[in-house]
Design a protein around this motif. Structure first.
Motif, PDB file in Angstrom:
ATOM      1  N   MET A   1     -10.494 -20.719 -33.507  1.00  0.00           N
ATOM      2  CA  MET A   1     -10.940 -19.986 -34.703  1.00  0.00           C
ATOM      3  C   MET A   1     -11.146 -20.967 -35.865  1.00  0.00           C
ATOM      4  O   MET A   1     -10.297 -21.835 -36.093  1.00  0.00           O
ATOM      5  N   ASP A   2     -12.299 -20.853 -36.577  1.00  0.00           N
ATOM      6  CA  ASP A   2     -12.508 -21.810 -37.665  1.00  0.00           C
ATOM      7  C   ASP A   2     -11.674 -21.432 -38.905  1.00  0.00           C
ATOM      8  O   ASP A   2     -11.081 -20.350 -38.975  1.00  0.00           O
ATOM      9  N   LYS A   3     -11.655 -22.378 -39.855  1.00  0.00           N
ATOM     10  CA  LYS A   3     -10.791 -22.241 -41.046  1.00  0.00           C
ATOM     11  C   LYS A   3     -11.143 -20.979 -41.854  1.00  0.00           C
ATOM     12  O   LYS A   3     -10.267 -20.264 -42.347  1.00  0.00           O
ATOM     13  N   ASN A   4     -12.462 -20.750 -41.920  1.00  0.00           N
ATOM     14  CA  ASN A   4     -12.956 -19.609 -42.690  1.00  0.00           C
ATOM     15  C   ASN A   4     -12.448 -18.281 -42.111  1.00  0.00           C
ATOM     16  O   ASN A   4     -11.952 -17.412 -42.833  1.00  0.00           O
ATOM     17  N   THR A   5     -12.567 -18.156 -40.775  1.00  0.00           N
ATOM     18  CA  THR A   5     -12.118 -16.923 -40.112  1.00  0.00           C
ATOM     19  C   THR A   5     -10.618 -16.737 -40.283  1.00  0.00           C
ATOM     20  O   THR A   5     -10.139 -15.627 -40.539  1.00  0.00           O
ATOM     21  N   THR A   6      -9.867 -17.834 -40.142  1.00  0.00           N
ATOM     22  CA  THR A   6      -8.410 -17.740 -40.305  1.00  0.00           C
ATOM     23  C   THR A   6      -8.087 -17.259 -41.717  1.00  0.00           C
ATOM     24  O   THR A   6      -7.215 -16.412 -41.917  1.00  0.00           O
ATOM     25  N   GLY A   7      -8.825 -17.805 -42.691  1.00  0.00           N
ATOM     26  CA  GLY A   7      -8.614 -17.419 -44.092  1.00  0.00           C
ATOM     27  C   GLY A   7      -8.883 -15.932 -44.291  1.00  0.00           C
ATOM     28  O   GLY A   7      -8.098 -15.221 -44.921  1.00  0.00           O
ATOM     29  N   ILE A   8      -9.996 -15.455 -43.723  1.00  0.00           N
ATOM     30  CA  ILE A   8     -10.355 -14.030 -43.880  1.00  0.00           C
ATOM     31  C   ILE A   8      -9.292 -13.140 -43.240  1.00  0.00           C
ATOM     32  O   ILE A   8      -8.888 -12.128 -43.805  1.00  0.00           O
ATOM     33  N   LEU A   9      -8.822 -13.579 -42.062  1.00  0.00           N
ATOM     34  CA  LEU A   9      -7.790 -12.771 -41.382  1.00  0.00           C
ATOM     35  C   LEU A   9      -6.510 -12.714 -42.200  1.00  0.00           C
ATOM     36  O   LEU A   9      -5.870 -11.667 -42.305  1.00  0.00           O
ATOM     37  N   MET A  10      -6.153 -13.840 -42.802  1.00  0.00           N
ATOM     38  CA  MET A  10      -4.928 -13.864 -43.610  1.00  0.00           C
ATOM     39  C   MET A  10      -5.099 -12.960 -44.838  1.00  0.00           C
ATOM     40  O   MET A  10      -4.193 -12.199 -45.203  1.00  0.00           O
ATOM     41  N   GLN A  11      -6.291 -12.992 -45.433  1.00  0.00           N
ATOM     42  CA  GLN A  11      -6.519 -12.143 -46.615  1.00  0.00           C
ATOM     43  C   GLN A  11      -6.428 -10.668 -46.232  1.00  0.00           C
ATOM     44  O   GLN A  11      -5.911  -9.846 -46.978  1.00  0.00           O
ATOM     45  N   LYS A  12      -6.928 -10.378 -45.037  1.00  0.00           N
ATOM     46  CA  LYS A  12      -6.848  -8.990 -44.553  1.00  0.00           C
ATOM     47  C   LYS A  12      -5.369  -8.581 -44.407  1.00  0.00           C
ATOM     48  O   LYS A  12      -4.968  -7.499 -44.824  1.00  0.00           O
ATOM     49  N   ARG A  13      -4.567  -9.492 -43.893  1.00  0.00           N
ATOM     50  CA  ARG A  13      -3.139  -9.174 -43.701  1.00  0.00           C
ATOM     51  C   ARG A  13      -2.428  -8.998 -45.041  1.00  0.00           C
ATOM     52  O   ARG A  13      -1.576  -8.135 -45.205  1.00  0.00           O
ATOM     53  N   ILE A  14      -2.806  -9.845 -46.012  1.00  0.00           N
ATOM     54  CA  ILE A  14      -2.173  -9.742 -47.339  1.00  0.00           C
ATOM     55  C   ILE A  14      -2.490  -8.371 -47.949  1.00  0.00           C
ATOM     56  O   ILE A  14      -1.601  -7.671 -48.455  1.00  0.00           O
ATOM     57  N   ILE A  15      -3.783  -7.979 -47.858  1.00  0.00           N
ATOM     58  CA  ILE A  15      -4.184  -6.692 -48.438  1.00  0.00           C
ATOM     59  C   ILE A  15      -3.475  -5.541 -47.725  1.00  0.00           C
ATOM     60  O   ILE A  15      -2.951  -4.613 -48.367  1.00  0.00           O
ATOM     61  N   GLU A  16      -3.423  -5.620 -46.413  1.00  0.00           N
ATOM     62  CA  GLU A  16      -2.746  -4.542 -45.672  1.00  0.00           C
ATOM     63  C   GLU A  16      -1.265  -4.455 -46.064  1.00  0.00           C
ATOM     64  O   GLU A  16      -0.717  -3.369 -46.232  1.00  0.00           O
ATOM     65  N   PHE A  17      -0.657  -5.606 -46.214  1.00  0.00           N
ATOM     66  CA  PHE A  17       0.758  -5.669 -46.607  1.00  0.00           C
ATOM     67  C   PHE A  17       0.956  -5.009 -47.972  1.00  0.00           C
ATOM     68  O   PHE A  17       1.824  -4.143 -48.156  1.00  0.00           O
ATOM     69  N   LEU A  18       0.101  -5.388 -48.925  1.00  0.00           N
ATOM     70  CA  LEU A  18       0.247  -4.845 -50.283  1.00  0.00           C
ATOM     71  C   LEU A  18      -0.086  -3.346 -50.320  1.00  0.00           C
ATOM     72  O   LEU A  18       0.517  -2.589 -51.081  1.00  0.00           O
ATOM     73  N   LYS A  19      -1.050  -2.938 -49.482  1.00  0.00           N
ATOM     74  CA  LYS A  19      -1.411  -1.514 -49.453  1.00  0.00           C
ATOM     75  C   LYS A  19      -0.244  -0.681 -48.953  1.00  0.00           C
ATOM     76  O   LYS A  19       0.048   0.390 -49.480  1.00  0.00           O
ATOM     77  N   LYS A  20       0.422  -1.188 -47.933  1.00  0.00           N
ATOM     78  CA  LYS A  20       1.544  -0.431 -47.369  1.00  0.00           C
ATOM     79  C   LYS A  20       2.691  -0.306 -48.356  1.00  0.00           C
ATOM     80  O   LYS A  20       3.339   0.728 -48.452  1.00  0.00           O
ATOM     81  N   ARG A  21       2.914  -1.368 -49.123  1.00  0.00           N
ATOM     82  CA  ARG A  21       4.089  -1.365 -50.003  1.00  0.00           C
ATOM     83  C   ARG A  21       3.864  -0.606 -51.313  1.00  0.00           C
ATOM     84  O   ARG A  21       4.796  -0.017 -51.859  1.00  0.00           O
ATOM     85  N   GLN A  22       2.651  -0.651 -51.828  1.00  0.00           N
ATOM     86  CA  GLN A  22       2.345   0.083 -53.074  1.00  0.00           C
ATOM     87  C   GLN A  22       3.355  -0.141 -54.192  1.00  0.00           C
ATOM     88  O   GLN A  22       3.713   0.793 -54.909  1.00  0.00           O
TER      89      GLN A  22
END
Ligand code: BTN
Length: 329
Positions: A1-22
């Motif tokens: 996986m290239d750096k860009n894709t890894t970055g996008i996946l991590m950002q997705k995880r951060i957003i999901e994490f923050l959405k769940k916690r509210q």
């Protein structure tokens, strides 16, 4: 996986994490849970803010997600998307000539059933019969969906009807508005055009390799930017519409109706279509797009393959599979 894709996946995880916690979550906790450094987290948060996520950072409390941007980002569309196979692979573009072209391109390369192509604006959006589809930026939903049903070419019009029904169901459920369908693909509210469906196929003789269903929907367009005979959901509902939630519901409904079609055939889909249509029972004039043929009479029913049956003044019933309908009265 290239750096860009890894970055996008991590950002997705951060957003999901923050959405769940509210609530506020400390940088330390996020870093630990997601396995990144504090500095890496800070960089990702910075990037997320630059694309429109409203995240505040308060010393000693941490980060909190206040709102998400009105963009059809794949991470937003796939978040809690309740489908089994539709929209599991998403191609997203900020600007594109037409989502149809990309769907064909990836379809030929073997993209899986359910692949979704989204664009925020189309510069060459196309409609039926070679018309243009006006696709202003961030206002509508412009999508192409790749399906690989095991059908004969003459069954493809049913997919236009199936998609139209699905949009009607989704809009009713998500927004509470009633949409009517004018055969074959016009989505209307009070006789004003809200959206349309374009089904194109890649086929050989009778065998369909894949279908591309294109859906264009006016969502948050303002009155002044719409043609006289067009409308948008925002105009009808008098409020800003959440495009992401609506899109997710449309995908869910298409999948549901597709599974019904696979199990029971076209009949139940046609039954639903009859409930939403405003063409049957009316006197119509149908102009074939080749310009020549013009049929006038009463639209009496829809055929199993999606064609419309018209009874002319001599009592003869003719089937029309493509063309433009004018409702005479
Ligand atoms: C019509 O009413 O004639 C059908 C319009 C279909 C427009 C959609 S927008 C997404 C997809 N990409 C296109 O270029 N066209 C379809």
């Amino acid at each position: 996986m290239d750096k860009n894709t890894t970055g996008i996946l991590m950002q997705k995880r951060i957003i999901e994490f923050l959405k769940k916690r509210q609530e506020y979550v400390s940088g330390e906790e996020i870093s630990k849970q997601l396995g990144i450094s504090r500095q890496g987290l800070w960089k990702h948060i910075h990037e997320l803010k630059s694309i429109g996520y409203d995240i505040i950072a308060v010393p000693h409390r941490g980060y909190r997600l206040l709102s998400c941007p009105d963009r059809l980002f794949p991470s937003e569309v796939s978040y809690q998307l309740k489908t089994k196979f539709l929209g599991k692979k998403i191609y997203y573009f900020d600007n594109l000539p037409s989502t149809m072209d990309i769907a064909f391109e990836v379809g030929i390369k073997g993209a899986p059933e359910g692949t979704l192509v989204l664009a925020e604006v189309q510069t060459k959006g196309r409609g039926r019969l070679g018309r243009n589809w006006f696709s202003p930026k961030y206002k509508g939903i412009y999508l192409s969906l790749l399906l690989r049903p095991k059908i004969l070419t003459n069954q493809t019009p049913v997919f236009t009807l199936l998609s139209a029904v699905s949009v009607c169901e989704a809009v009713k459920e998500q927004i509470g508005l009633d949409i009517q369908i004018k055969w074959p693909n016009d989505l209307l509210i009070d006789n004003k055009k809200l959206g349309g469906i374009l089904t194109e196929l890649n086929a050989e003789m009778d065998e369909v390799h894949f279908l591309v269903i294109g859906i264009g929907l006016n969502v948050n367009n303002e009155r002044k930017s719409l043609l006289e005979y067009a409308t948008s959901l925002k105009e009808e509902k008098h409020e800003q519409i959440n495009r992401i939630e609506l899109l997710k519901e449309i995908l869910r409904k298409i999948e549901e109706n597709y599974l019904i079609f696979q199990k029971f055939g076209a009949y139940p889909i046609l039954e639903k279509w009859r409930d939403y249509n405003i063409t049957l029972g009316r006197r119509v004039k149908i102009l074939s797009h080749k310009g020549g043929l013009e049929i006038e009479g009463e639209a009496v029913d829809i055929d199993i393959d999606g064609g419309i049956l018209v009874r002319n003044d001599l009592g003869l019933i003719q089937k029309v599979t493509a063309g433009d309908v004018v409702h005479c009265r």
